[in-house]
Design a protein around this motif. Sequence first.
Motif, PDB file in Angstrom:
ATOM      1  N   HIS A   1     -21.091   0.386-128.327  1.00 33.67           N
ATOM      2  CA  HIS A   1     -20.627  -0.821-127.637  1.00 33.67           C
ATOM      3  C   HIS A   1     -19.179  -0.675-127.187  1.00 33.67           C
ATOM      4  CE1 HIS A   1     -23.966  -3.562-127.735  1.00 33.67           C
ATOM      5  NE2 HIS A   1     -24.211  -3.308-128.999  1.00 33.67           N
ATOM      6  N   ARG A   2     -18.369  -0.063-128.023  1.00 34.02           N
ATOM      7  CA  ARG A   2     -16.954   0.080-127.678  1.00 34.02           C
ATOM      8  C   ARG A   2     -16.760   1.024-126.482  1.00 34.02           C
ATOM      9  NH1 ARG A   2     -13.257   1.511-130.362  1.00 34.02           N
ATOM     10  NH2 ARG A   2     -11.800  -0.227-130.173  1.00 34.02           N
ATOM     11  N   ARG A   3     -17.616   2.033-126.389  1.00 37.19           N
ATOM     12  CA  ARG A   3     -17.530   2.909-125.205  1.00 37.19           C
ATOM     13  C   ARG A   3     -17.862   2.126-123.931  1.00 37.19           C
ATOM     14  NH1 ARG A   3     -19.707   6.735-129.009  1.00 37.19           N
ATOM     15  NH2 ARG A   3     -21.863   6.236-128.468  1.00 37.19           N
ATOM     16  N   LEU A   4     -18.867   1.282-124.012  1.00 39.84           N
ATOM     17  CA  LEU A   4     -19.239   0.469-122.843  1.00 39.84           C
ATOM     18  C   LEU A   4     -18.111  -0.512-122.486  1.00 39.84           C
ATOM     19  CD1 LEU A   4     -21.152  -0.634-120.689  1.00 39.84           C
ATOM     20  CD2 LEU A   4     -22.277  -2.009-122.474  1.00 39.84           C
ATOM     21  N   THR A   5     -17.549  -1.169-123.489  1.00 39.40           N
ATOM     22  CA  THR A   5     -16.483  -2.141-123.207  1.00 39.40           C
ATOM     23  C   THR A   5     -15.276  -1.445-122.576  1.00 39.40           C
ATOM     24  OG1 THR A   5     -17.217  -3.438-125.107  1.00 39.40           O
ATOM     25  CG2 THR A   5     -15.050  -3.970-124.194  1.00 39.40           C
TER      26      THR A   5
ATOM     27  N   HIS B   1     -25.256 -10.875-124.989  1.00 36.96           N
ATOM     28  CA  HIS B   1     -24.671 -10.521-123.688  1.00 36.96           C
ATOM     29  C   HIS B   1     -24.935 -11.618-122.652  1.00 36.96           C
ATOM     30  CE1 HIS B   1     -23.683  -7.881-120.282  1.00 36.96           C
ATOM     31  NE2 HIS B   1     -24.888  -8.074-119.770  1.00 36.96           N
ATOM     32  N   HIS B   2     -26.192 -11.991-122.513  1.00 31.72           N
ATOM     33  CA  HIS B   2     -26.533 -12.996-121.498  1.00 31.72           C
ATOM     34  C   HIS B   2     -26.072 -14.398-121.921  1.00 31.72           C
ATOM     35  CE1 HIS B   2     -28.401 -10.336-118.792  1.00 31.72           C
ATOM     36  NE2 HIS B   2     -29.456 -10.064-119.521  1.00 31.72           N
ATOM     37  N   ARG B   3     -26.091 -14.661-123.212  1.00 32.95           N
ATOM     38  CA  ARG B   3     -25.597 -15.962-123.674  1.00 32.95           C
ATOM     39  C   ARG B   3     -24.099 -16.094-123.372  1.00 32.95           C
ATOM     40  NH1 ARG B   3     -26.471 -16.312-129.602  1.00 32.95           N
ATOM     41  NH2 ARG B   3     -24.507 -15.144-129.581  1.00 32.95           N
TER      42      ARG B   3
ATOM     43  N   LEU C   1     -20.841  -7.011-138.174  1.00 35.97           N
ATOM     44  CA  LEU C   1     -21.708  -7.519-137.099  1.00 35.97           C
ATOM     45  C   LEU C   1     -20.945  -8.535-136.251  1.00 35.97           C
ATOM     46  CD1 LEU C   1     -25.271  -8.091-138.640  1.00 35.97           C
ATOM     47  CD2 LEU C   1     -24.589  -6.404-136.925  1.00 35.97           C
ATOM     48  N   TYR C   2     -20.117  -9.347-136.903  1.00 38.17           N
ATOM     49  CA  TYR C   2     -19.358 -10.340-136.147  1.00 38.17           C
ATOM     50  C   TYR C   2     -18.383  -9.655-135.174  1.00 38.17           C
ATOM     51  CZ  TYR C   2     -17.024 -14.600-134.823  1.00 38.17           C
ATOM     52  OH  TYR C   2     -16.533 -15.645-134.079  1.00 38.17           O
ATOM     53  N   PHE C   3     -17.726  -8.604-135.632  1.00 37.15           N
ATOM     54  CA  PHE C   3     -16.826  -7.861-134.725  1.00 37.15           C
ATOM     55  C   PHE C   3     -17.606  -7.394-133.488  1.00 37.15           C
ATOM     56  CE2 PHE C   3     -14.320  -6.083-138.644  1.00 37.15           C
ATOM     57  CZ  PHE C   3     -13.787  -7.322-138.878  1.00 37.15           C
TER      58      PHE C   3
ATOM     59  N   GLU D   1     -17.520  -8.868-129.529  1.00 37.76           N
ATOM     60  CA  GLU D   1     -17.229  -7.975-128.400  1.00 37.76           C
ATOM     61  C   GLU D   1     -18.298  -8.087-127.319  1.00 37.76           C
ATOM     62  OE1 GLU D   1     -16.090  -3.996-129.436  1.00 37.76           O
ATOM     63  OE2 GLU D   1     -16.857  -3.165-127.569  1.00 37.76           O
ATOM     64  N   ILE D   2     -19.581  -8.084-127.730  1.00 34.72           N
ATOM     65  CA  ILE D   2     -20.672  -8.195-126.749  1.00 34.72           C
ATOM     66  C   ILE D   2     -20.558  -9.520-125.989  1.00 34.72           C
ATOM     67  CG2 ILE D   2     -23.183  -8.323-126.436  1.00 34.72           C
ATOM     68  CD1 ILE D   2     -23.435  -6.784-129.133  1.00 34.72           C
TER      69      ILE D   2
END
Lengths: 165, 165
Positions: free
Chosen positions: A25-29, B143-145, A135-137, A141-142
């Motif tokens: 996820h961090r790579r995508l962000t 993501h969509h939310r 998970l919250y972190f 981010e998502i």
Amino acid sequence: MENSIQEKTVTAITSDALLEDWQGHRRLTRRVIEAFPEKDLFEFSIGGMRPFSELAMEMIMMAGPGIEGVATKKWKQFGEGTEISKPKTREEILKLWDEATEKIDKLWPTIPAGRFQEVEAAFGQYENPIYATILYFIDNEIHHRGQGYVYLRALGIEPPYFWER
Amino acid sequence: MENSIQEKTVTAITSDALLEDWQGHRRLTRRVIEAFPEKDLFEFSIGGMRPFSELAMEMIMMAGPGIEGVATKKWKQFGEGTEISKPKTREEILKLWDEATEKIDKLWPTIPAGRFQEVEAAFGQYENPIYATILYFIDNEIHHRGQGYVYLRALGIEPPYFWER
């Protein structure tokens, strides 16, 4: 085995898999930060929300100090010490981003076995099992990255594919 | 124990915890669907993106048939059979939402131990370990939310708190 009822302690996600998920996820962000024109990264917003630079800084303040708290049990207050270093360029943000990436990779293997199930107040404030804090972190981010996707679309820019990590 | 190096198989997240995480996110998303004025749920969009009703339907098409594939190994194609039932009201969407919620709660305990680590093509197409497929369902929803939050803000509506599940 095939038809066995699950036990309460069945492993869904291992430590290694959770790390890979987070860093994916961090790579995508990181690519989303790069996709913004620099001016818009710091200025563009919709509906009174924060520009994406500030959302990215929130992620950085969560990830870097967060993995330290997870791995060492020493939590700072959220945002502590970051007031003085508010980045003004994309390069500065990406540098902080990459430092957090390295810190996560370095500290993750030092997390003691069993630590993920310990309940502890993240940042001295948010009482949860450690796995839920991590998970919250990721979820935060998502969530904010999804908002960045809308900013990019509103700017006429195609965001990176969500599924490419 | 405290200082032990992690083994590769250390459990970060149990099956129970993953279910609770998913359903917590789904409870929040349900409140986001409810937060939209009905007209805007079906019509409002930014930057050429889909209205939130369509994003919610994507989540439903992933969650309901998704948990069936996860639990039974029988995958339909993504979206298969849903073309004929495109909802036109919020109530219809919420009804489909709640049916998926029940299906997840009912099928989850039947997932065989060890299943989470099996590699399989979700919807006959996306080859991943089952845990990663479930994470993808959750992440796609977050993501969509998050995009729905921007729509709500642009409409001058305060979204539900992200951290309340």
